[in-house]
Design a protein around this motif. Structure first.
Motif, short mmCIF file in Angstrom:
data_model
loop_
_atom_site.label_atom_id
_atom_site.label_comp_id
_atom_site.label_asym_id
_atom_site.label_seq_id
_atom_site.Cartn_x
_atom_site.Cartn_y
_atom_site.Cartn_z
N UNK A 1 0.84 -1.20 0.00
CA UNK A 1 0.00 0.00 0.00
C UNK A 1 0.88 1.25 0.00
N UNK A 2 0.47 2.25 -0.77
CA UNK A 2 1.14 3.54 -0.80
C UNK A 2 0.21 4.54 -0.15
N UNK A 3 0.58 5.03 1.03
CA UNK A 3 -0.30 5.90 1.79
C UNK A 3 -0.14 7.37 1.43
N UNK A 4 0.95 7.74 0.78
CA UNK A 4 1.17 9.13 0.40
C UNK A 4 1.51 9.22 -1.07
N UNK A 5 1.40 10.43 -1.60
CA UNK A 5 1.74 10.65 -3.01
C UNK A 5 3.22 10.35 -3.25
N UNK A 6 4.06 10.77 -2.32
CA UNK A 6 5.49 10.50 -2.48
C UNK A 6 5.79 9.01 -2.36
N UNK A 7 4.99 8.28 -1.60
CA UNK A 7 5.14 6.83 -1.54
C UNK A 7 4.85 6.19 -2.88
N UNK A 8 3.85 6.72 -3.59
CA UNK A 8 3.53 6.22 -4.93
C UNK A 8 4.70 6.49 -5.87
N UNK A 9 5.21 7.71 -5.84
CA UNK A 9 6.33 8.06 -6.73
C UNK A 9 7.54 7.20 -6.41
N UNK A 10 7.80 6.97 -5.11
CA UNK A 10 8.94 6.16 -4.71
C UNK A 10 8.80 4.72 -5.19
N UNK A 11 7.60 4.15 -5.11
CA UNK A 11 7.42 2.76 -5.51
C UNK A 11 7.36 2.58 -7.02
N UNK A 12 6.82 3.57 -7.73
CA UNK A 12 6.70 3.43 -9.18
C UNK A 12 7.96 3.90 -9.90
N UNK A 13 8.43 5.10 -9.59
CA UNK A 13 9.57 5.66 -10.30
C UNK A 13 10.89 5.41 -9.60
N UNK A 14 10.93 5.64 -8.29
CA UNK A 14 12.13 5.40 -7.51
C UNK A 14 13.26 6.37 -7.81
#
Length: 148
Positions: free
Chosen positions: A104-117
């Motif tokens: 689960x990605x709880x924040x927008x930056x978590x999404x960016x970190x998991x998808x783009x890194x």
């Protein structure tokens, strides 16, 4: 002369206070250990309305009026489509890489970190802060013009 009459006793020992919450078989927690969300369609709708309307509602009518009867509603419709597409993309990224078993990605930056890194996280964060500063400047200018 100044006299110090305060007695210096040793500091009190720290008291350890902890709560042990076992998650075995509990329906209150997700599989990653966080509390389950309790939102409903009504609470989600309220959050969406307050996020979309916000303080921009004060200038929306003026901005559309400045664009005219043809371009104003067309721009409003275009922005609504953009908002819909970006919100569905963000919702699709809530769990990644798999929509069912992914983290689960709880924040927008978590999404960016998991998808783009990597370096893209820093660039996205910089873009977010620049956008925040720009919006703040815009609201400040609009507020001062409204006061005048």
């Amino acid at each position: 002369m100044y006299s110090d009459n305060i007695s210096h006793s040793p500091s009190p020992q720290a008291m350890d206070v902890s709560i042990d919450i076992s998650q075995g078989g509990s329906n209150c927690f997700d599989e990653d250990g966080r509390l389950k969300r309790t939102g409903t369609v009504w609470t989600a709708s309220a959050h969406i309305i307050t996020a979309v309307i916000g303080s921009g509602v004060l200038t929306l009518a003026w901005a559309i009026a400045q664009l005219g009867w043809v371009v104003g509603p067309a721009v409003l419709f275009a922005f609504s489509i953009i908002t819909y597409v970006t919100s569905t993309l963000l919702a699709d990224c809530y769990r990644s890489p798999d929509p069912i078993t992914g983290n689960r990605n709880y924040t927008y930056m978590g999404v960016v970190r998991s998808i783009l890194g990597g370096r893209n996280v820093q660039l996205c964060g910089l873009a977010q802060f620049i956008n925040l500063i720009g919006v703040t400047i815009g609201y400040t200018i609009t507020a001062s013009q409204s006061i005048m």
